[in-house]
Motif scaffolding. Structure first.
Motif, PDB file in Angstrom:
ATOM      1  N   GLY A  46       0.838  -1.205   0.000  1.00  0.00           N
ATOM      2  CA  GLY A  46       0.000   0.000   0.000  1.00  0.00           C
ATOM      3  C   GLY A  46       0.867   1.247   0.000  1.00  0.00           C
ATOM      4  N   TRP A  47       0.203   2.405  -0.179  1.00  0.00           N
ATOM      5  CA  TRP A  47       0.965   3.644  -0.293  1.00  0.00           C
ATOM      6  C   TRP A  47       1.836   3.907   0.928  1.00  0.00           C
ATOM      7  CZ3 TRP A  47       2.419   7.198  -3.802  1.00  0.00           C
ATOM      8  CH2 TRP A  47       2.990   8.369  -3.307  1.00  0.00           C
ATOM      9  N   ALA A  48       1.226   3.932   2.118  1.00  0.00           N
ATOM     10  CA  ALA A  48       1.969   4.334   3.323  1.00  0.00           C
ATOM     11  C   ALA A  48       3.192   3.447   3.532  1.00  0.00           C
ATOM     12  CB  ALA A  48       1.050   4.269   4.534  1.00  0.00           C
TER      13      ALA A  48
ATOM     14  N   TRP B  86       2.759  -2.732  -4.457  1.00  0.00           N
ATOM     15  CA  TRP B  86       4.043  -2.026  -4.370  1.00  0.00           C
ATOM     16  C   TRP B  86       3.861  -0.679  -5.060  1.00  0.00           C
ATOM     17  CZ3 TRP B  86       9.252  -4.508  -6.425  1.00  0.00           C
ATOM     18  CH2 TRP B  86      10.318  -3.653  -6.131  1.00  0.00           C
ATOM     19  N   GLU B  87       3.955   0.409  -4.269  1.00  0.00           N
ATOM     20  CA  GLU B  87       3.673   1.736  -4.820  1.00  0.00           C
ATOM     21  C   GLU B  87       4.865   2.668  -4.659  1.00  0.00           C
ATOM     22  OE1 GLU B  87      -0.123   3.192  -3.454  1.00  0.00           O
ATOM     23  OE2 GLU B  87      -0.792   1.136  -3.212  1.00  0.00           O
ATOM     24  N   TYR B  88       5.865   2.586  -5.567  1.00  0.00           N
ATOM     25  CA  TYR B  88       5.857   1.748  -6.764  1.00  0.00           C
ATOM     26  C   TYR B  88       7.263   1.249  -7.030  1.00  0.00           C
ATOM     27  CZ  TYR B  88       1.365   3.953  -7.758  1.00  0.00           C
ATOM     28  OH  TYR B  88       0.077   4.387  -7.671  1.00  0.00           O
TER      29      TYR B  88
ATOM     30  N   LEU C  92      -6.110  -1.339 -11.689  1.00  0.00           N
ATOM     31  CA  LEU C  92      -5.554  -0.003 -11.897  1.00  0.00           C
ATOM     32  C   LEU C  92      -6.031   0.951 -10.809  1.00  0.00           C
ATOM     33  CD1 LEU C  92      -5.819   0.506 -15.759  1.00  0.00           C
ATOM     34  CD2 LEU C  92      -4.049  -0.628 -14.400  1.00  0.00           C
ATOM     35  N   MET C  93      -5.098   1.669 -10.219  1.00  0.00           N
ATOM     36  CA  MET C  93      -5.474   2.674  -9.217  1.00  0.00           C
ATOM     37  C   MET C  93      -5.818   3.965  -9.940  1.00  0.00           C
ATOM     38  SD  MET C  93      -2.925   1.858  -6.063  1.00  0.00           S
ATOM     39  CE  MET C  93      -1.488   1.520  -7.051  1.00  0.00           C
ATOM     40  N   THR C  94      -6.942   3.900 -10.630  1.00  0.00           N
ATOM     41  CA  THR C  94      -7.409   5.038 -11.437  1.00  0.00           C
ATOM     42  C   THR C  94      -8.157   6.012 -10.535  1.00  0.00           C
ATOM     43  OG1 THR C  94      -8.945   3.307 -12.183  1.00  0.00           O
ATOM     44  CG2 THR C  94      -7.436   4.194 -13.794  1.00  0.00           C
ATOM     45  N   TYR C  95      -7.416   6.536  -9.560  1.00  0.00           N
ATOM     46  CA  TYR C  95      -7.867   7.560  -8.629  1.00  0.00           C
ATOM     47  C   TYR C  95      -6.602   8.258  -8.110  1.00  0.00           C
ATOM     48  CZ  TYR C  95      -7.354   3.184  -5.909  1.00  0.00           C
ATOM     49  OH  TYR C  95      -6.937   1.965  -5.416  1.00  0.00           O
ATOM     50  N   ASP C  96      -6.783   9.233  -7.247  1.00  0.00           N
ATOM     51  CA  ASP C  96      -5.632  10.025  -6.760  1.00  0.00           C
ATOM     52  C   ASP C  96      -4.903  10.729  -7.897  1.00  0.00           C
ATOM     53  OD1 ASP C  96      -4.778   7.496  -4.285  1.00  0.00           O
ATOM     54  OD2 ASP C  96      -6.239   9.120  -4.227  1.00  0.00           O
ATOM     55  N   PHE C  97      -5.611  11.061  -8.983  1.00  0.00           N
ATOM     56  CA  PHE C  97      -4.966  11.794 -10.083  1.00  0.00           C
ATOM     57  C   PHE C  97      -4.608  13.209  -9.648  1.00  0.00           C
ATOM     58  CE2 PHE C  97      -5.341   8.470 -12.858  1.00  0.00           C
ATOM     59  CZ  PHE C  97      -6.622   8.129 -13.255  1.00  0.00           C
TER      60      PHE C  97
ATOM     61  N   PRO D  57      -3.381  17.029  -2.757  1.00  0.00           N
ATOM     62  CA  PRO D  57      -2.523  18.087  -2.207  1.00  0.00           C
ATOM     63  C   PRO D  57      -1.064  17.665  -2.256  1.00  0.00           C
ATOM     64  CG  PRO D  57      -3.501  16.849  -0.433  1.00  0.00           C
ATOM     65  CD  PRO D  57      -4.009  16.232  -1.696  1.00  0.00           C
ATOM     66  N   TRP D  58      -0.503  17.563  -3.452  1.00  0.00           N
ATOM     67  CA  TRP D  58       0.913  17.179  -3.514  1.00  0.00           C
ATOM     68  C   TRP D  58       1.596  17.894  -4.671  1.00  0.00           C
ATOM     69  CZ3 TRP D  58      -2.547  12.784  -3.049  1.00  0.00           C
ATOM     70  CH2 TRP D  58      -3.144  12.400  -4.231  1.00  0.00           C
ATOM     71  N   GLN D  59       2.909  17.722  -4.728  1.00  0.00           N
ATOM     72  CA  GLN D  59       3.727  18.420  -5.721  1.00  0.00           C
ATOM     73  C   GLN D  59       3.158  18.230  -7.117  1.00  0.00           C
ATOM     74  OE1 GLN D  59       5.278  17.675  -2.967  1.00  0.00           O
ATOM     75  NE2 GLN D  59       6.325  19.632  -2.786  1.00  0.00           N
TER      76      GLN D  59
ATOM     77  N   PHE E  16     -14.280   5.102  -3.248  1.00  0.00           N
ATOM     78  CA  PHE E  16     -15.483   5.345  -2.445  1.00  0.00           C
ATOM     79  C   PHE E  16     -15.213   6.538  -1.522  1.00  0.00           C
ATOM     80  CE2 PHE E  16     -18.025   1.076  -2.424  1.00  0.00           C
ATOM     81  CZ  PHE E  16     -17.979   1.039  -3.808  1.00  0.00           C
ATOM     82  N   TYR E  17     -14.176   7.314  -1.815  1.00  0.00           N
ATOM     83  CA  TYR E  17     -13.818   8.490  -1.026  1.00  0.00           C
ATOM     84  C   TYR E  17     -13.646   9.675  -1.974  1.00  0.00           C
ATOM     85  CZ  TYR E  17      -9.231   7.655  -2.942  1.00  0.00           C
ATOM     86  OH  TYR E  17      -8.210   7.464  -3.826  1.00  0.00           O
ATOM     87  N   GLY E  18     -13.684  10.879  -1.355  1.00  0.00           N
ATOM     88  CA  GLY E  18     -13.428  12.088  -2.129  1.00  0.00           C
ATOM     89  C   GLY E  18     -12.195  12.791  -1.594  1.00  0.00           C
TER      90      GLY E  18
ATOM     91  N   PHE F  99     -12.507  -1.350  -5.874  1.00  0.00           N
ATOM     92  CA  PHE F  99     -12.795  -0.083  -5.198  1.00  0.00           C
ATOM     93  C   PHE F  99     -12.121  -0.011  -3.836  1.00  0.00           C
ATOM     94  CE2 PHE F  99     -15.949  -1.556  -2.121  1.00  0.00           C
ATOM     95  CZ  PHE F  99     -16.500  -2.677  -2.717  1.00  0.00           C
ATOM     96  N   TRP F 100     -11.738   1.194  -3.464  1.00  0.00           N
ATOM     97  CA  TRP F 100     -11.167   1.552  -2.167  1.00  0.00           C
ATOM     98  C   TRP F 100     -12.153   2.486  -1.485  1.00  0.00           C
ATOM     99  CZ3 TRP F 100      -6.964   0.183   0.722  1.00  0.00           C
ATOM    100  CH2 TRP F 100      -6.655   1.000   1.804  1.00  0.00           C
ATOM    101  N   HIS F 101     -12.810   2.144  -0.329  1.00  0.00           N
ATOM    102  CA  HIS F 101     -12.804   0.785   0.185  1.00  0.00           C
ATOM    103  C   HIS F 101     -14.180   0.538   0.827  1.00  0.00           C
ATOM    104  CE1 HIS F 101     -12.277   2.148   4.429  1.00  0.00           C
ATOM    105  NE2 HIS F 101     -11.323   2.937   4.003  1.00  0.00           N
TER     106      HIS F 101
HETATM  107  C1  LIG Z   1       1.889  12.593  -1.781  1.00  0.00           C
HETATM  108  C2  LIG Z   1       1.425  11.890  -3.022  1.00  0.00           C
HETATM  109  C3  LIG Z   1       1.945  12.214  -4.263  1.00  0.00           C
HETATM  110  C4  LIG Z   1       1.493  11.531  -5.416  1.00  0.00           C
HETATM  111  C5  LIG Z   1       0.543  10.524  -5.307  1.00  0.00           C
HETATM  112  N1  LIG Z   1       0.035  10.183  -4.059  1.00  0.00           N
HETATM  113  C6  LIG Z   1      -0.864   9.131  -3.968  1.00  0.00           C
HETATM  114  O1  LIG Z   1      -1.236   8.498  -4.985  1.00  0.00           O
HETATM  115  C7  LIG Z   1      -1.343   8.777  -2.671  1.00  0.00           C
HETATM  116  C8  LIG Z   1      -2.191   7.690  -2.470  1.00  0.00           C
HETATM  117  C9  LIG Z   1      -2.600   7.393  -1.164  1.00  0.00           C
HETATM  118  C10 LIG Z   1      -3.481   6.231  -0.911  1.00  0.00           C
HETATM  119  O2  LIG Z   1      -3.424   5.606   0.139  1.00  0.00           O
HETATM  120  N2  LIG Z   1      -4.359   5.881  -1.873  1.00  0.00           N
HETATM  121  C11 LIG Z   1      -5.317   4.801  -1.614  1.00  0.00           C
HETATM  122  C12 LIG Z   1      -6.618   5.158  -2.272  1.00  0.00           C
HETATM  123  C13 LIG Z   1      -4.829   3.445  -2.065  1.00  0.00           C
HETATM  124  C14 LIG Z   1      -5.747   2.420  -2.250  1.00  0.00           C
HETATM  125  C15 LIG Z   1      -5.313   1.159  -2.586  1.00  0.00           C
HETATM  126  C16 LIG Z   1      -3.983   0.907  -2.774  1.00  0.00           C
HETATM  127  N3  LIG Z   1      -3.096   1.900  -2.613  1.00  0.00           N
HETATM  128  C17 LIG Z   1      -3.509   3.170  -2.273  1.00  0.00           C
HETATM  129  C18 LIG Z   1      -2.146   8.202  -0.099  1.00  0.00           C
HETATM  130  N4  LIG Z   1      -2.540   7.899   1.207  1.00  0.00           N
HETATM  131  N5  LIG Z   1      -1.330   9.251  -0.306  1.00  0.00           N
HETATM  132  C19 LIG Z   1      -0.917   9.534  -1.557  1.00  0.00           C
HETATM  133  N6  LIG Z   1      -0.072  10.567  -1.703  1.00  0.00           N
HETATM  134  C20 LIG Z   1       0.441  10.862  -2.923  1.00  0.00           C
END
Ligand SMILES: Cc1cccn2c(=O)c3cc(C(=O)N[C@@H](C)c4cccnc4)c(N)nc3nc12
Length: 424
Positions: free
Chosen positions: A95-97, A142-144, A207-212, A215-217, A290-292, A401-403
């Motif tokens: 996951g991302w974190a 793995w992101e990424y 595909l994680m077709t969200y978070d396009f 609040p990031w660079q 499922f989030y905004g 979908f998340w989540h």
């Molecule tokens: C700082 C930053 C820069 C560019 C892209 N970013 C992201 O794409 C991102 C995504 C998440 C996140 O958790 N997305 C969820 C929905 C998710 C669901 C399932 C599997 N993986 C992730 C996150 N917490 N911070 C994020 N910050 C950034």
């Protein structure tokens, strides 16, 4: 095992519990008991998020998650099969974190994929974990992978496939291997030149077709974070896929034709970029949120759309948690930049000054609060209808979908996906 042969579309819902939630389970927002028989019947997969990778390069619970409590939660999840025999329980690693470039554990995937011995042990440990807890497969988030990890990433997925096939033989089971793949060209470009080899060992690429936009660079204007189509006047991005070193090389004419730049970062763009690399449609899953995502101090022109904003960057959130008016849970979670669909419904209904708009080109709703200078991009049943129509017309494998815990009480969004894919 092969992608879902039931002929139905995959409906893959993440179930997310943080380590602290596991330890105080069931005193959490969304216990497993909230997944009713009716909901379980609308799902083909549940992805448990997240499992980590320990310092020995093995699949393991995230730091701080209690072993016994975790096992109990896994048991509750696998018990859901009593309501739906076809339901597959997957666990998602990373996951991302856990795995983003700036994460303290960013090296865990890189190291686990870095040598044949590390890959064998990582896969072995994940499959042992899978069998121990009664899961039906592994989802690697793995992101990424970085560009320099791309070959190791392919080798890792091949190793997982080899060991899963062996496990299927010895236990007459049908296990699956999936990944969460980049939805945006910037991260996609890291392994894009090997995309067909990445997908070959998989049952699905979700595909994680969200978070396009968030609040990031690099993001300077409010825009949709998961829109299906581009809008002619939306902010465009440089197409990082133009930098990809293809083997065999592609001519500049071909590259400029295949990868327009600048371009609108959208779900449709991500799907088309995968089809260019011959990713089979029956492995291609579109992710939906499922989030905004909420933007603070948004300009008020154009109902807050494509305006400058000023929202605190960085994880975890360190600013004032109360500015997303009407989102009480945002204050509890200390994350005003993300509102669940359930939160958004309350915000809209609560007389806080939000107005809903719908973009006819992007096929995406948004909220504008002129009084508080707020912009919120999200999905609702109207946008989900366009997305399920798209999945059917493009003959994709289904939807992720998340989540699950972010839907409203009535399961409005899950029902919109289920009905959109299963009804005419
Ligand atoms: C700082 C930053 C820069 C560019 C892209 N970013 C992201 O794409 C991102 C995504 C998440 C996140 O958790 N997305 C969820 C929905 C998710 C669901 C399932 C599997 N993986 C992730 C996150 N917490 N911070 C994020 N910050 C950034």
């Amino acid at each position: 095992g092969s992608p879902n042969t039931s002929g139905k579309y995959a409906v893959i819902g993440y179930y997310m519990l943080g380590p602290d939630e596991i330890n105080k389970y069931p005193a959490v927002d969304f216990p497993v008991s909230n997944i009713s028989p009716e909901k379980a019947k609308m799902l083909t997969h549940i992805n448990y998020a997240f499992i980590g990778i320990n310092d020995k390069g093995q699949c393991d619970l995230l730091k701080g998650a209690n072993e016994q409590k975790s096992a109990e939660v896994f048991q509750l999840l696998t018990n859901l099969k009593q309501y739906n025999a076809n339901l597959k329980l997957m666990f998602s690693v990373g996951g991302w974190a856990f795995s983003n470039d700036a994460s303290p554990t960013a090296n865990r995937f890189r190291d686990a994929a870095s040598t044949p011995a590390a890959r064998t042990e990582f896969a072995r440990s994940c499959i042992a974990f899978m069998k121990k807890h009664g899961f039906d497969g592994v989802d690697l988030d793995w992101e990424y992978p970085r560009k320099q990890d791309a070959n190791n990433f392919v080798a890792l997925l091949k190793e997982f496939r080899t060991q899963i096939n062996q496990a299927e033989k010895t236990s007459q089971s049908d296990y699956q291997l999936t990944i969460a793949g980049a939805g945006g060209a910037f991260f996609m470009s890291r392994y894009y030149h090997l995309l067909d080899k990445v997908v070959e060992p998989l049952d699905y690429i979700n595909l994680m077709t969200y978070d396009f936009n968030g609040p990031w660079q690099g993001v300077t204007k409010t825009n949709f974070h998961a829109h299906l189509y581009g809008a002619k006047d939306e902010p465009k991005f440089y197409n990082a896929l133009r930098e990809v070193q293809f083997n065999p090389p592609k001519s500049w004419e071909e590259i400029t034709k295949l990868f327009p730049s600048p371009f609108a970062l959208t779900a449709d763009a991500a799907v088309k970029q995968h089809l260019i690399m011959k990713v089979p449609r029956n492995k291609l899953v579109m992710g939906v949120p499922f989030y905004g995502r909420a933007f603070r101090k948004a300009g008020t022109d154009n109902y807050g759309l494509y305006q400058t904003f000023n929202t605190q960057k960085g994880d975890p959130y360190r600013g004032d948690p109360t500015w997303l008016v009407g989102c009480d849970k945002c204050v509890e979670r200390n994350e005003p930049r993300i509102a669940t669909y359930a939160d958004i419904k309350k915000m809209l209904a609560g007389g806080f000054g939000y107005k809903r708009h719908f973009h006819s080109e992007a096929k995406a709703p948004w909220l504008h609060n002129a009084k508080h200078n707020l912009f919120v991009t999200y999905d609702d049943k109207e946008s989900m209808k366009y997305k399920t129509d798209y999945i059917k017309q493009e003959k994709l494998a289904g939807v992720m979908f998340w989540h699950l815990g972010q839907d409203d009480q009535e399961s409005t969004l899950l029902k919109s996906l289920h009905n959109g894919l299963n009804k005419k």
